[in-house]
Write a protein that holds these residues in place. Structure first.
Motif, PDB file in Angstrom:
ATOM      1  N   UNK A 423       0.725  -1.283  -0.112  1.00  0.00           N
ATOM      2  CA  UNK A 423       0.086  -0.082  -0.029  1.00  0.00           C
ATOM      3  C   UNK A 423       0.740   1.128   0.047  1.00  0.00           C
ATOM      4  N   UNK A 424       0.451   2.093  -0.720  1.00  0.00           N
ATOM      5  CA  UNK A 424       1.364   3.321  -0.878  1.00  0.00           C
ATOM      6  C   UNK A 424       1.405   4.233   0.291  1.00  0.00           C
ATOM      7  N   UNK A 425       2.413   4.807   0.806  1.00  0.00           N
ATOM      8  CA  UNK A 425       2.651   5.281   2.281  1.00  0.00           C
ATOM      9  C   UNK A 425       1.643   6.394   2.373  1.00  0.00           C
ATOM     10  N   UNK A 426       1.269   7.276   1.409  1.00  0.00           N
ATOM     11  CA  UNK A 426       0.452   8.365   1.483  1.00  0.00           C
ATOM     12  C   UNK A 426      -1.176   8.021   1.640  1.00  0.00           C
ATOM     13  N   UNK A 427      -1.453   6.732   1.436  1.00  0.00           N
ATOM     14  CA  UNK A 427      -3.005   6.425   1.570  1.00  0.00           C
ATOM     15  C   UNK A 427      -3.604   6.225   2.960  1.00  0.00           C
ATOM     16  N   UNK A 428      -4.875   6.732   2.928  1.00  0.00           N
ATOM     17  CA  UNK A 428      -5.549   6.739   4.167  1.00  0.00           C
ATOM     18  C   UNK A 428      -7.098   6.139   3.827  1.00  0.00           C
ATOM     19  N   UNK A 429      -7.637   5.617   4.930  1.00  0.00           N
ATOM     20  CA  UNK A 429      -8.849   4.933   4.548  1.00  0.00           C
ATOM     21  C   UNK A 429     -10.011   5.695   5.501  1.00  0.00           C
ATOM     22  N   UNK A 430     -10.970   5.837   4.845  1.00  0.00           N
ATOM     23  CA  UNK A 430     -12.165   6.778   5.438  1.00  0.00           C
ATOM     24  C   UNK A 430     -13.376   5.785   5.369  1.00  0.00           C
ATOM     25  N   UNK A 431     -14.092   5.610   6.246  1.00  0.00           N
ATOM     26  CA  UNK A 431     -15.380   4.904   6.510  1.00  0.00           C
ATOM     27  C   UNK A 431     -16.319   5.739   6.388  1.00  0.00           C
ATOM     28  N   UNK A 432     -17.396   5.610   5.696  1.00  0.00           N
ATOM     29  CA  UNK A 432     -18.665   6.680   5.430  1.00  0.00           C
ATOM     30  C   UNK A 432     -19.908   5.728   5.807  1.00  0.00           C
ATOM     31  N   UNK A 433     -20.613   6.115   6.647  1.00  0.00           N
ATOM     32  CA  UNK A 433     -21.923   5.451   6.881  1.00  0.00           C
ATOM     33  C   UNK A 433     -22.742   6.282   7.884  1.00  0.00           C
ATOM     34  N   UNK A 434     -23.850   5.831   8.450  1.00  0.00           N
ATOM     35  CA  UNK A 434     -24.722   6.515   9.420  1.00  0.00           C
ATOM     36  C   UNK A 434     -23.908   6.591  10.858  1.00  0.00           C
ATOM     37  N   UNK A 435     -24.117   7.525  11.799  1.00  0.00           N
ATOM     38  CA  UNK A 435     -23.410   7.185  13.038  1.00  0.00           C
ATOM     39  C   UNK A 435     -24.280   6.161  13.895  1.00  0.00           C
ATOM     40  N   UNK A 436     -23.312   5.454  14.406  1.00  0.00           N
ATOM     41  CA  UNK A 436     -23.885   4.201  15.154  1.00  0.00           C
ATOM     42  C   UNK A 436     -24.080   2.785  14.284  1.00  0.00           C
ATOM     43  N   UNK A 505      -3.360   0.934 -10.912  1.00  0.00           N
ATOM     44  CA  UNK A 505      -3.159   1.773 -12.161  1.00  0.00           C
ATOM     45  C   UNK A 505      -3.379   3.367 -11.471  1.00  0.00           C
ATOM     46  N   UNK A 506      -4.060   3.342 -10.463  1.00  0.00           N
ATOM     47  CA  UNK A 506      -3.990   4.826  -9.778  1.00  0.00           C
ATOM     48  C   UNK A 506      -3.150   4.977  -8.838  1.00  0.00           C
ATOM     49  N   UNK A 507      -2.357   4.078  -8.431  1.00  0.00           N
ATOM     50  CA  UNK A 507      -1.276   4.318  -7.480  1.00  0.00           C
ATOM     51  C   UNK A 507      -1.655   4.087  -6.218  1.00  0.00           C
ATOM     52  N   UNK A 508      -2.790   3.579  -5.803  1.00  0.00           N
ATOM     53  CA  UNK A 508      -2.826   3.094  -4.412  1.00  0.00           C
ATOM     54  C   UNK A 508      -2.001   1.708  -3.989  1.00  0.00           C
ATOM     55  N   UNK A 509      -1.780   0.963  -5.039  1.00  0.00           N
ATOM     56  CA  UNK A 509      -0.919  -0.240  -4.702  1.00  0.00           C
ATOM     57  C   UNK A 509       0.259  -0.310  -5.584  1.00  0.00           C
ATOM     58  N   UNK A 510       1.337  -0.517  -5.089  1.00  0.00           N
ATOM     59  CA  UNK A 510       2.748  -0.733  -5.740  1.00  0.00           C
ATOM     60  C   UNK A 510       3.113  -2.070  -6.060  1.00  0.00           C
TER      61      UNK A 510
END
Length: 519
Positions: A423-436, A505-510
């Motif tokens: 995984x490229x060093x600069x990648x972060x993960x965000x989780x999107x959903x309803x609270x709780x 292709x998009x640079x998330x994985x090397x």
């Protein structure tokens, strides 16, 4: 073309003395920021001079140089002599004497190089910032220069191209349409030899001044349009910020050489891209800024991709789109048409819209095109719209994009599953959903560097990316995920390679070997 005199230094020792005086006065990018402060510095970059005039009321050498070369104000002879080798500057034409005062003959603007170098970009008076807005109106251009031959300084397009250019060491580089010489100056840092061309002989003279004053080796300067001056020659790097504006036909006297290429529509950009392959060495790069038409009934991606010559991989990025009215207004103002009176302005506006209507143009795109002469049987051509912020410089990201294309082209699904990724060093993960909520609606991977892409992934994609540390092959990771989720590992292996390809292709994985090779 104008006969307005440009500086002609008698020898390199005089240029060295002038450069030494500029450095001694701290007439540098950092020095300007310290003197003016951020608001006045930013205003100057927009062409607004009042804040800088207020900040340079003192009599020190730096204030004197700012008033002379940036604000184009005359200063007392004695004040100039305290800051510059004034007799050299008068003899060589950097300054012109007018009684007890002297004034500059050209704009000389500090510019910070990529490694902290102190450089100076020479241009025509009043033409250093962005475009030449208003300078082409009634009364001619600043400094008595014929407006058709104006040479601009550093603007947003110049810095964009400089930032995205691949900076690997090369033997031969070509700056096609050099203007004030900024791209040739950058290329001189990593190319053994630099050739700079321009159809405007005045631009070639100014480019020579830019490189000499900045301490770079003199380039091979050649007059002519497109590839005419370099017929039969090849280069490892070609860069061009060409006169890409899509404008209606005009008389030779009304044409602005710095922006109007003299061809219909976007034919100049198309021709430049199509002919570039003949002048690229194997593995060579061509990086171009361009405008292209959005034609009714055509996909702009397919249209611009059709320009790419055989044997070349390409990455086409559209950064901005303007409708034809916005576009016409921008460049009419640039030419000073708004100063010509309501009737004349309306007539010129009509001419632009007539031209667009005749060509079925509904909008105009701006962006960059990068070619690499790979010689591949199946060239990789990517055309995408990317209006989001990016992190400059992008040269390393551009090079990495094409290396990843090489990897994907040579790895079928079986080879992809046998490869290891990180995984490229600069990648972060965000989780999107309803609270709780127990589970997120979706997961987003986001890059904080380079193109700053974001992409949605499913549970498998998020889990796969999260454990890619270069230790296990992609297939073994999928097998482990299948076991955790209770899925059939064969089915998971069959449906996942497409998602892996996109992340690569998009640079998330090397690919591990590729990452280690590039550091």
């Amino acid at each position: 073309m104008s006969t307005h005199r440009l500086p002609s230094p008698a020898g390199p020792e005089r240029v060295d003395r002038l450069r030494g005086a500029l450095l001694a006065a701290d007439f540098t990018a950092d020095g300007l920021l310290d003197l003016l402060g951020a608001p006045a510095y930013a205003a100057l970059a927009r062409g607004e001079t009042v804040p800088a005039l207020r900040a340079t009321r003192g009599g020190g050498p730096l204030e004197t140089l700012v008033r002379l070369f940036l604000l184009q104000r005359p200063v007392a002879f004695g004040r100039a002599a305290a800051a510059l080798p004034v007799e050299d500057c008068l003899a060589d034409g950097w300054l012109v004497r007018d009684g007890d005062e002297v004034r500059a003959s050209v704009d000389v603007r500090p510019y910070g190089g990529p490694q902290g170098e102190d450089w100076w970009i020479v241009s025509d008076l009043g033409c250093a910032v962005g475009g030449a807005a208003g300078i082409g109106g009634p009364g001619g251009a600043p400094g008595g220069v014929d407006r058709s031959g104006l040479v601009l300084g550093v603007g947003g397009a110049s810095t964009t191209l400089a930032g995205l250019t691949v900076r690997a060491p090369v033997e031969r580089a070509l700056d096609l349409g050099t203007g004030s010489g900024i791209q040739a100056l950058h290329a001189a840092r990593h190319a053994t030899s630099v050739t700079a061309t321009d159809p405007n002989p005045r631009a070639l003279r100014i480019a020579r001044l830019t490189l000499a004053l900045s301490g770079a080796a003199e380039p091979d300067l050649r007059e002519g349009s497109l590839f005419e001056p370099v017929a039969g020659e090849t280069y490892d790097l070609i860069v061009s910020n060409p006169p890409f504006v899509i404008s209606p036909p005009s008389s030779e006297g009304d044409r602005l050489v710095y922006r109007d290429g003299g061809m219909s529509g976007d034919d100049l950009c198309r021709t430049l891209v199509q002919r570039s392959a003949d002048h690229l060495a194997d593995g060579g790069w061509c990086q171009v800024l361009a405008n292209w038409q959005h034609v009714e009934g055509e996909d702009w991606r397919e249209r611009v991709a059709s320009w790419v010559p055989g044997g070349c991989d390409a990455w086409i990025v559209q950064r901005e789109v303007q409708d034809i009215t916005q576009y016409a207004e921008l460049w009419l103002r640039d030419a000073g048409a708004h100063l010509a009176g309501p009737a004349e302005y309306a007539a010129r506006y009509d001419a632009w819209l007539d031209e667009f209507e005749a060509r079925k143009t509904r909008a105009v795109g701006f962006g960059w095109i990068t070619l690499r002469k790979s010689g591949a049987d199946r060239p990789a051509v990517t055309a995408e719209e990317w209006p989001h912020p990016v992190e400059q410089p992008l040269g390393d990201a551009v090079m990495a994009h094409f290396r990843r294309q090489d990897f994907l082209r040579t790895h079928d699904d079986a080879a992809l599953l046998a490869a290891r990724f990180r995984l490229a060093d600069e990648v972060v993960q965000e989780q999107v959903g309803l609270p709780g909520a127990e589970d997120p609606e979706h997961v987003v991977l986001r890059q904080n560097r380079g193109m700053r892409r974001a992409t949605k992934v499913d549970t498998v994609g998020a889990g796969f990316a999260g454990v890619c540390d270069g230790t296990l092959s992609a297939g073994r990771i999928l097998d482990a995920i299948a076991q955790l989720l209770g899925e059939d590992p064969v089915v998971l292996r069959d449906r996942t390679p497409e998602s892996i390809r996109l992340l690569v292709e998009q640079g998330f994985l090397w690919p591990v070997d590729e990452r280690e090779e590039t550091g």
